[in-house]
Design an enzyme around this catalytic site. Structure first.
Site, mmCIF file in Angstrom:
data_model
loop_
_atom_site.group_PDB
_atom_site.id
_atom_site.type_symbol
_atom_site.label_atom_id
_atom_site.label_comp_id
_atom_site.label_asym_id
_atom_site.label_seq_id
_atom_site.Cartn_x
_atom_site.Cartn_y
_atom_site.Cartn_z
ATOM 1 N N SER A 260 0.836 -1.198 0.000
ATOM 2 C CA SER A 260 0.000 0.000 0.000
ATOM 3 C C SER A 260 0.870 1.246 0.000
ATOM 4 C CB SER A 260 -0.908 0.000 1.223
ATOM 5 O OG SER A 260 -0.127 0.215 2.382
ATOM 6 N N LYS A 261 0.205 2.373 -0.015
ATOM 7 C CA LYS A 261 0.921 3.653 -0.137
ATOM 8 C C LYS A 261 2.027 3.816 0.887
ATOM 9 C CE LYS A 261 -3.112 2.974 -0.393
ATOM 10 N NZ LYS A 261 -3.675 1.922 0.474
ATOM 11 N N ARG A 262 1.790 3.267 2.075
ATOM 12 C CA ARG A 262 2.809 3.517 3.084
ATOM 13 C C ARG A 262 4.095 2.724 2.837
ATOM 14 N NH1 ARG A 262 -0.023 -0.463 5.206
ATOM 15 N NH2 ARG A 262 1.147 -1.978 6.433
#
Length: 531
Positions: A260-262
């Site tokens: 994911s984005k993180r």
RNA sequence: GGCCCCUUAGUCUAGUGGUUAGGACGCUUGGUUCUCAGCCAAGAAUCAGGGGUUCGACUCCCCUAGGGGCUACCA
């Protein structure tokens, strides 16, 4: 239901993204495997947009996904913009089909209308959980009488269409990469087919579309395994032939949770903006969950098509490793034909504002053009007309690229690696300046070198090298003792390509100017700032 | 909670009952050299744990643990 063999049929696969965000690497990998399978088997690759979620679907996302796929080179044969025999290829344009098929199911008693309100459903689930039961729709509307249904419909009570799932028995299917599955039907509930806004749900639309689009192989992420038994029941109820399924392992982040984005950049766009080569990205993505023989890892796009096979898809999740992707990118970059590399580097430099150069270097006579010998002649004239503005620089740039050699691995490093060839405003490594330039000796040596170069008639590599070595000799120095400060003076760093090529490609005037500037500024007071 | 999937070095993987468990990225060391990159050479590092089955398990079965997914009128 039995698996229906359809080996005589054409291979038709599809990538079916929902336009609710950017094209992320997981989606791209799924699209890639579908594409490779289609091309390998002379099949058809279909792009279908699943926009049944009206609230989250956006035009920007739709366009971004198409752009990403095109950048990767995953051209589709049928899709929203390329009509085919089974279109349209956007779900929001297929509602008539979903409704007629749902009506058929309703008529045959394989589906029913449900008038339960959201609040009622919530209460039901809460009660089930309180009793320690699995939350699922209890089928309370399944037994509604004909007249009761008519009344509510007439009264305008909102309703959905639910699938009448068999209460017992089991559902089996075979997965190409994982083998056989069996689910108890009692685990599945009467899921919604048509929402109260008239739109189909994912599990329903996907089956209707895959069947009507004659999809032969459903290749998708393994997060869909649990949905598959519901879909298999639907195929059966609708009387469609079952496609083959191939579920791909997920792509995870470094902490082994879903990417994911993180975890950093997850969109294909981001990697394109970072100047990764699309072919390298494709190569890396292919390796995330698939292997050829455990040995060979570098593939051109064409070779990938030839080598790909669903049989060799792994079933365990893969961690996205940017370091490996950079290595693959570097390998692909090395193999690029010179003209192509030249064009890409020019593009990157232009974006960095380094082209056209801040100063011109005359290389007409002194440079040994044999530097690029052994390669096919560069067809600089073939380069994009947009770059004609700095066409004069192209021959020098070709030489700079050649001198940099394998040091240039990632296009995004152009400023760092070659900025000093294009501007005087390049980064200086303070520590290097302090260590190599901040002394009286360094100053006098650099001044001596500047003088020697100034007097040089032919500023070519042999003369430049000979001059420096001779000077070192005369000063009683190891040539390195002259080379290191010279490198820092010219490039601001302790690392660079072969110093003599740097000198030649910087040109006599610039070289002398920078050597003098460095000599004049040394010794620098301890607390001094960089240049 | 229920159902399902996954488990070989830090990471991607090969392996399909008998191998010194192979390759790659990354990492470490040495060589080449004006630095770095490259290249060459060498090296450290792996079968999640526990039970079985078997003459013999990384390979087959079971359990446990860990990770993931589904369980929506999201896809």
């Amino acid at each position: 239901m039995d698996l229906v063999e359809r080996q005589n049929d054409v291979v038709r696969v599809r990538f079916a993204p929902s336009p609710t965000g950017h094209l992320h690497v997981g989606g791209a990998r799924t699209a890639l495997y579908n594409y490779l399978y289609a091309r390998k088997n002379s099949g058809v690759f279909v792009l279908r947009i699943e926009d049944t979620d009206a609230a989250r679907s956006t035009r920007e996302s739709y366009e971004g996904i198409l752009r990403g796929l095109r950048w990767l080179g995953l051209e589709w044969d049928e899709g929203p913009d390329i009509d085919g025999p089974y279109g349209p290829y956007v779900q929001s344009a297929r509602s008539v089909l979903y409704h007629s098929e749902a009506d058929r199911l309703l008529r045959e008693g394989k589906a029913y209308r449900c008038f339960c309100a959201a609040a009622e459903l919530d209460a039901m689930r809460a009660a089930q959980e309180a009793r320690g039961e699995a939350p699922k729709y209890d089928g309370r509307c399944r037994s509604l009488g004909e007249t009761e249904i008519e009344e509510r419909l007439a009264a305008g009570v909102p309703s959905v269409v639910r699938f009448a799932m068999p209460r017992d028995g089991e559902t089996r299917f075979r997965d190409v990469v994982r083998g056989d599955f069996s689910f108890g039907n009692a685990e599945l509930d009467d899921f919604v087919l048509i929402k109260s806004d008239g739109r189909p749900t994912y599990n329903y639309a996907v089956v209707v579309d895959d069947a009507h689009m004659r999809i032969s192989h459903v290749i998708r992420g393994d997060d869909h395994i649990s949905n598959t038994p519901r879909q298999v029941r639907l195929y059966d109820a609708l009387g469609y032939r079952l496609p083959k399924f191939a579920h791909l392992p997920m792509i995870l982040g470094a902490d082994k949770t879903r990417l994911s984005k993180r975890h950093g950049a997850t969109s294909v766009d981001a990697y394109r903006d970072l100047h990764y080569l699309s072919e390298a990205m494709v190569n890396y993505l292919a390796l995330l969950g698939w292997s050829f023989d455990g040995k060979r890892e570098l593939f051109s796009f064409k070779a990938l098509i030839e080598a790909f096979s669903l049989k060799r898809v792994s079933s365990n999740p893969a961690v996205f490793d940017i370091a490996k992707m950079e290595w693959i990118n570097a390998e692909h970059f090395k193999m690029l034909p010179p003209a192509e590399k030249l064009e890409l580097v020019a593009e990157a430099l232009e974006e960095e504002g380094l082209l056209p150069p801040a100063f011109e270097v005359d290389l007409s006579r002194p440079v040994d053009l044999k530097l690029v010998a052994g390669k096919e002649p560069l067809r600089i004239d073939a380069i994009d007309a947009a770059k004609k503005g700095f066409a004069r620089e192209l021959p020098r740039l070709a030489l700079i690229i050649e001198a940099l050699g394998n040091r240039l691995k990632l296009l995004r490093d152009v400023r760092e690696l070659m900025g000093y060839f294009y501007t005087d405003d390049f980064a200086r490594d303070e520590t290097a300046v302090r260590n190599h330039l901040a002394s009286k000796e360094a100053a006098s040596r650099l001044e001596a070198l500047a003088r020697a170069y100034e007097d040089l008639q032919y500023f070519d590599r042999p003369s430049v090298e000979e001059t420096l070595r001779a000077l070192a000799d005369r000063l009683g120095l190891q040539s390195g003792e002259l080379i290191h400060p010279c490198r820092v003076a010219l490039t601001g760093k302790t690392v660079s390509p072969d110093i003599f090529w740097v000198i030649v490609l910087l040109g006599k005037a610039k070289t002398v100017e920078r050597l003098r500037a460095a000599a004049a500024n040394a010794p620098i007071p301890p607390a001094a700032k960089e240049g």
